[in-house]
Design a protein around this motif. Sequence first.
Motif: not given
Length: 359
Positions: A160-165, A167-183
């Motif tokens: 579950v990912w934060p929905e804050t209104g 969009c820049t934060f939401h996209k950056g947060f999700k992509e950053t930690f998805q990539a961090g998870f894979e690393i």
Amino acid sequence: MKTFALVLLLVAPATALLPDLLDKLWPEEEHGVFSGVAKIPYKDLLNDNSYVDPFLLQSMKTYGFFYVVDVPEYSAALEHDYMKQFYDLDEDVKDELAIRRHNPANKNAYRGYCPGLDDVENTLQYKNLYNIGPHETRGASVESEDVMEKLRYDCQEPNVWPETGNCTFHKGFKETFQAGFEIRRNIGRAFIRSIARAMNYPNLPALFAEDEFSAMGLRKYPIRKKINSNMYSDFDGTLLRELEHIDSTVTVLSTFNNGGLEILHKNQYRAVPVTGENSFIVNIGKLVDDLIDNKVPAVRHRVAEVDFDRYSITYFLGPQFDANIARSMSGKLTDAGQKYTIFGEWIKDYLGAIELFYY
């Protein structure tokens, strides 16, 4: 240069190990008691360059952990910044992500936000946690009445990912930690392959072919507003934010530039150097230690009280659901094997214990 490194030079290809690389893998005195902890380059670990195996193994045997360094396309500062932004969100926004124990409207039991400071007097963990897993969607529902099949399904809880209104934060947060998870998952699996080569356990990686319940926890240890008498160490009376414990599986840890982590080494808790901008600490827990015949220690560690908001990320790589954990690589009965056969059986009870422990 360490004697061990000189011996390795005699058996390694002449071009494989240069003096500057040896200094990185096995640095000279720079961190006192932990000066000999190996620093393994990310690309060499991921590419299965076997020359790192003896350094990694020796570091694990001596200290119980090692560092992975020089991680490309990774920024600890960016993760740290997004963590701060997340925990600064309004409580009602974070509550929308809270696990069902805290928000009955949500289905997830473990993936999501876990506010851990509701009962400051009695909590054993002075922290908040946001938990991320490997699944973005869940498979088809299970109609079977079989408990283990239902648990297999439950282990696929989607993130579950934060929905804050924003969009820049939401996209950056999700992509950053998805990539961090894979690393981190790459590091955990590469570590298993390295240990398997170093210890001549070729069947070990097969136990980790899947990772249904791998988890990455974004942790915030807030500044303490009130002393909790339950959080003093039984070992030496130190005030703690995370009690002394031993992990269970493979741990990949980011402490950023935040101190506080201490490891029990030679019967004394000692401060562990921070991970910094693009590195990680790797250690193992009791379950994995048993699988490799207790030849590498599962180190006891804790987080001591500090005078600032402390952030860290802990990633855990466990065996796959059907992995046989009853026998070690040499065929000996493991501690887990006295009650369980496969990892799925073990995780069922372990998750129940976690829920009681955290809440």
